[in-house]
Design a protein around this motif. Structure first.
Motif, mmCIF file in Angstrom:
data_model
loop_
_atom_site.group_PDB
_atom_site.id
_atom_site.type_symbol
_atom_site.label_atom_id
_atom_site.label_comp_id
_atom_site.label_asym_id
_atom_site.label_seq_id
_atom_site.Cartn_x
_atom_site.Cartn_y
_atom_site.Cartn_z
ATOM 1 N N GLY A 113 -15.786 6.584 0.966
ATOM 2 C CA GLY A 113 -14.402 6.528 1.429
ATOM 3 C C GLY A 113 -13.605 7.736 0.975
ATOM 4 O O GLY A 113 -13.874 8.315 -0.089
ATOM 5 N N TRP A 114 -12.593 8.099 1.803
ATOM 6 C CA TRP A 114 -11.830 9.300 1.466
ATOM 7 C C TRP A 114 -10.428 9.334 2.091
ATOM 8 O O TRP A 114 -9.563 10.066 1.621
ATOM 9 N N PHE A 115 -10.152 8.546 3.137
ATOM 10 C CA PHE A 115 -8.919 8.697 3.910
ATOM 11 C C PHE A 115 -7.820 7.870 3.254
ATOM 12 O O PHE A 115 -7.752 6.657 3.405
ATOM 13 N N GLU A 116 -6.938 8.549 2.514
ATOM 14 C CA GLU A 116 -5.997 7.850 1.637
ATOM 15 C C GLU A 116 -5.055 6.935 2.408
ATOM 16 O O GLU A 116 -4.676 5.864 1.905
ATOM 17 N N ARG A 117 -4.666 7.296 3.610
ATOM 18 C CA ARG A 117 -3.727 6.446 4.348
ATOM 19 C C ARG A 117 -4.315 5.057 4.599
ATOM 20 O O ARG A 117 -3.603 4.041 4.513
ATOM 21 N N ASP A 118 -5.598 4.985 4.908
ATOM 22 C CA ASP A 118 -6.237 3.677 5.070
ATOM 23 C C ASP A 118 -6.012 2.809 3.841
ATOM 24 O O ASP A 118 -5.670 1.618 3.931
ATOM 25 N N TYR A 119 -6.250 3.384 2.687
ATOM 26 C CA TYR A 119 -6.147 2.652 1.431
ATOM 27 C C TYR A 119 -4.716 2.178 1.183
ATOM 28 O O TYR A 119 -4.476 1.008 0.866
ATOM 29 N N THR A 120 -3.777 3.104 1.286
ATOM 30 C CA THR A 120 -2.413 2.766 0.895
ATOM 31 C C THR A 120 -1.783 1.765 1.853
ATOM 32 O O THR A 120 -1.106 0.817 1.423
ATOM 33 N N GLU A 121 -2.011 1.914 3.148
ATOM 34 C CA GLU A 121 -1.357 1.020 4.109
ATOM 35 C C GLU A 121 -2.031 -0.340 4.196
ATOM 36 O O GLU A 121 -1.395 -1.323 4.578
ATOM 37 N N TYR A 122 -3.307 -0.423 3.842
ATOM 38 C CA TYR A 122 -4.004 -1.706 3.891
ATOM 39 C C TYR A 122 -4.175 -2.344 2.516
ATOM 40 O O TYR A 122 -4.824 -3.370 2.375
ATOM 41 N N GLY A 123 -3.596 -1.722 1.504
ATOM 42 C CA GLY A 123 -3.534 -2.362 0.200
ATOM 43 C C GLY A 123 -4.764 -2.242 -0.657
ATOM 44 O O GLY A 123 -4.981 -3.070 -1.556
ATOM 45 N N TYR A 124 -5.584 -1.208 -0.452
ATOM 46 C CA TYR A 124 -6.750 -0.975 -1.303
ATOM 47 C C TYR A 124 -6.401 0.049 -2.374
ATOM 48 O O TYR A 124 -5.594 0.958 -2.152
ATOM 49 N N GLU A 125 -7.058 -0.070 -3.520
ATOM 50 C CA GLU A 125 -6.864 0.918 -4.579
ATOM 51 C C GLU A 125 -7.643 2.182 -4.244
ATOM 52 O O GLU A 125 -8.861 2.137 -4.038
#
Length: 263
Positions: A113-125
């Motif tokens: 994984g690498w795409f920060e927007r996915d993480y931040t908008e879907y609530g992953y660390e």
């Protein structure tokens, strides 16, 4: 792994699930199978990677279930699943289910994984690159253990494709766990990293030169100019991308024709 092309040379196309209606994606998958590619991939993101950042986009694994029913010959998979987004045992079950729906045509592509927007908008660390790679290393034994415990079991030993090129950590995970290694770059980069992969393989007791298929993204490359050199460097799966909404498969067709001349 299913071998539908001469001498083990295979062509993949990544139908990027962005900027398109699902009907256009479905049609692109149909056309890809019709022109003779060996593998059809999507990707595992929640937003477009380029173009309008808020453009149309669809989820990876629900789509793979639909592709399993739609297609009859090609292998299917994500290029690649983000390890961070799903519990490893759940992902193993999802992969086993799509494996059965497709009649044994799933490739489990996975990466850190690498795409920060996915993480931040879907609530992953989001963590760090190092923590995400460490999580991937811990995930792989859990996936295989879950497959071994399932009823029904997968229809076959589901091939695991790991994407990434980090020389110290990612390639170590590839050496330990992958059946296919997917990377990007020119032939010199491929040769260098492939040799590093084999060094890691020797360290963990796996003959990665024999056991790990080399896969390469070849967007924008002319097969008549680079194909034979990449083949000599060990690549056996050549994958091009196709973006929505048009999903132009012209480049994929060129690679299929090049593949067929190697028969």
């Amino acid at each position: 792994m299913t071998e539908t092309s001469p001498a083990g040379v295979r062509v993949g196309v990544q139908i990027q699930p962005q900027h398109a209606d699902y009907a256009q994606i479905r049609d692109a998958v149909r056309r890809a199978e019709d022109i003779g590619v060996d593998v059809v991939f999507n990707w595992d993101h929640f937003f477009p990677l380029y173009g309008d950042p808020d453009g149309k986009h669809f989820e990876c694994w629900t789509m793979l279930g639909a592709w399993a029913e739609q297609t009859s010959r090609v292998e299917i998979g994500a290029l690649v699943t983000c390890n961070s987004y799903r519990n490893p045992d759940l992902l193993a079950d999802m992969a086993r289910t799509v494996d059965h729906i497709s009649g044994g045509r799933l490739i489990l592509g996975i990466g850190a994984g690498w795409f920060e927007r996915d993480y931040t908008e879907y609530g992953y660390e989001f963590g760090t690159a190092g923590s995400r790679i460490a999580d991937l290393a811990q995930t792989m034994p859990r996936i295989r253990a879950r497959w071994a415990a399932m009823n029904p079991a997968p229809t076959r030993d589901i091939p695991v494709m790991i994407g990434g090129g980090g020389e110290r950590k990612t390639l170590r995970v590839v050496a330990e766990h992958a059946d296919i290694w997917h990377s990007f770059g020119d032939v010199e980069t491929l040769r260098r990293k492939s040799a590093i992969l084999d060094e890691h393989g020797a360290a963990v007791g796996r003959d990665t030169a024999a056991l790990v298929t080399r896969s390469l993204g070849v967007d924008g490359s002319d097969p008549d100019e680079v194909g034979d050199e990449l083949l000599a460097a060990g690549v056996r799966l050549f994958t091009v991308g196709a973006d929505g909404p048009a999903y132009d498969l012209t480049q994929a067709e060129k690679w299929v024709r090049w593949r067929d001349r190697r028969a």
